[in-house]
Design an enzyme around this catalytic site. Structure first.
Site, PDB file in Angstrom:
ATOM      1  N   GLY A 102      37.203  26.807 -21.424  1.00  0.00           N
ATOM      2  CA  GLY A 102      36.304  28.181 -20.868  1.00  0.00           C
ATOM      3  C   GLY A 102      34.949  28.400 -20.877  1.00  0.00           C
ATOM      4  O   GLY A 102      34.510  27.415 -20.832  1.00  0.00           O
ATOM      5  N   GLU A 171       3.682  45.739 -21.332  1.00  0.00           N
ATOM      6  CA  GLU A 171       2.289  46.039 -21.800  1.00  0.00           C
ATOM      7  C   GLU A 171       1.503  45.763 -20.947  1.00  0.00           C
ATOM      8  O   GLU A 171       1.257  44.745 -20.292  1.00  0.00           O
ATOM      9  CB  GLU A 171       2.367  44.862 -22.848  1.00  0.00           C
ATOM     10  N   MET A 237       4.337  49.888 -31.689  1.00  0.00           N
ATOM     11  CA  MET A 237       3.248  49.057 -31.857  1.00  0.00           C
ATOM     12  C   MET A 237       2.218  49.340 -32.756  1.00  0.00           C
ATOM     13  O   MET A 237       0.609  48.843 -32.111  1.00  0.00           O
ATOM     14  CB  MET A 237       3.470  48.655 -31.325  1.00  0.00           C
TER      15      MET A 237
END
Length: 423
Positions: A102, A171, A237
């Protein structure tokens, strides 16, 4: 290795006294809280499997609630793509067969699913973007068609790989238009995520999180209250406050400003946290990010002083893995006002700012006092083992971690082994 002093009762008392309370109305925001304990999350990088030789099986899963797998790339039309197909799903580990029947996933995808099976309280999220791959976010979020494509392709990876949610690391949105489009993008992901869950995982809640900036120039552009409504967690962060980009040496991840040495604290975590809460983000959705690395400065007389160069590093200039610190010959020092550690070698004049286990204890006491959602770390490969692990230190300090179960049923994964639950 230098041993660090344990945090004293007096230090904790001083910390508590220093904290100022955010607006009560925002502390008590009416939101659905699905987690039953604190988050202790860590970013796992797919490039970490190479030279760093840090594999999914190396995670101390009992210390972690969420593994944030980074990073996926994205195209301008919103299509999410693998940034490294070999690391993600092609690499065969020692226990992988080359004769499976598979279509099957290998690499980090299979290894992380194995970790999930053995640790049912550990959730794995797919992180998209990051500093290097944020370029296409403005375009991807700019139209309804692109947003739908982003959500569709992100959720396809999530269900094919057997993950528990999506983390978006943009960002950063640069203006009000991009910030508004970010909310629309997140809402589209949430909508398609919930539709998928209703059809294939009734009753299961897939997570939606972001990595968010701690610098005011960046977060002041964000629609904070809207983020607080659409997201499960905001991973703050709270690091990279100083480095090769700085005019003077400074703390990498200090909690507070130091008025007597402001050059050492151009940023501070407390201001960011309070601004997010006062901006409408529920405190329990803020997860406090902490670095598992240090930022170095050379030819300097101390913290908040001039320097010349950042030197080498563990993997890139000026950045040292926490497990390499403190370096031989250096003395670890503590700024009790800013709440930040650094090592200094008076002979070589090298200064390295980094978080020690004692600093983690201080930060966990801080986040608990404000009702924040937990801890987050960047990134897994840089930690020490055993008692000096900062991730483990955070676990012990937090106490009760979130134990909500992960998902092991993905009936429409394109990979037979994920569809079958690796059975």
């Amino acid at each position: 290795m230098l041993s660090f002093l344990g945090k004293s009762v007096a230090l904790l008392a001083a910390l508590q006294a220093t904290l100022s309370s955010p607006k009560p109305g925002h502390r008590r925001a009416s939101v659905e809280k699905r987690a039953n304990g604190y988050a202790n999350s860590v970013y796992f990088t797919n490039w970490g499997i190479y030279d760093r030789n840090f594999q999914p099986a190396d995670l101390v899963a009992s210390d972690v609630t969420h593994v944030i797998y980074s990073f996926m790339n994205l195209q301008a039309d919103g299509t999410v793509i693998s940034g490294d197909t070999y690391a993600d799903y092609e690499k065969h580990y020692a226990d992988d067969s080359w004769n499976d029947v598979g279509t099957n996933a290998y690499g980090c995808v299979k290894q992380l699913f194995k970790v999930k099976k053995a640790n049912r309280g550990l959730k794995v999220l797919l992180s998209i973007g990051g500093w290097t791959w944020s370029t296409n976010f403005p375009s991807a979020a700019s139209t309804d068609a692109n947003r739908k494509n982003f959500a569709k392709t992100a959720i396809t990876f999530m269900k094919d790989w057997g993950f528990d949610g999506i983390d978006i690391d943009w960002e950063y949105p640069a203006d009000a238009t991009q910030a508004s489009n970010m909310i629309l993008l997140l809402k589209e992901v949430r909508s398609q995520r919930d539709a998928y869950a209703a059809q294939y995982a009734p009753g299961y809640h897939f997570l939606l999180t972001i990595a968010a900036p701690a610098g005011k120039d960046n977060y002041s552009k964000l629609r904070l209250a809207d983020l607080g409504q659409v997201l499960d967690y905001i991973n703050l962060m709270a690091y990279d406050y100083a480095g090769s980009f700085s005019p003077l040496t400074g703390h990498d991840a200090n909690l507070f400003n130091n008025p007597s040495n402001p050059n050492a604290t151009p940023f501070n975590t407390d201001s960011a946290v309070k601004d997010y809460i006062n901006g409408g983000v529920p405190a329990n959705k803020i997860v406090l990010g902490m670095p598992i690395y240090g930022r170095s400065f050379q030819n300097t007389a101390g913290i908040g002083q001039t320097y010349n160069g950042v030197g080498s590093g563990s993997w890139e200039a000026g950045i040292w893995d926490y497990k390499a610190l403190p370096k031989a010959g250096a003395t670890v020092q503590y700024d009790s006002v800013a709440k930040g550690y650094y090592s200094y070698n008076s002979a070589t004049k090298e200064l390295i700012s980094f978080d020690t286990p004692d600093m983690i204890n201080t930060k966990v006491a801080y986040l608990k006092s404000l009702g924040l959602g937990g801890s987050m770390f960047w990134e897994a490969s840089a930690d020490k083992k055993g008692a000096d692990s900062v991730i483990g230190t955070s676990h012990r300090a937090l106490g009760g971690l979130d134990t909500t179960q992960n998902l092991l049923s993905y009936p429409n994964s394109k990979y037979d082994n994920i569809k079958n639950g690796l059975n």
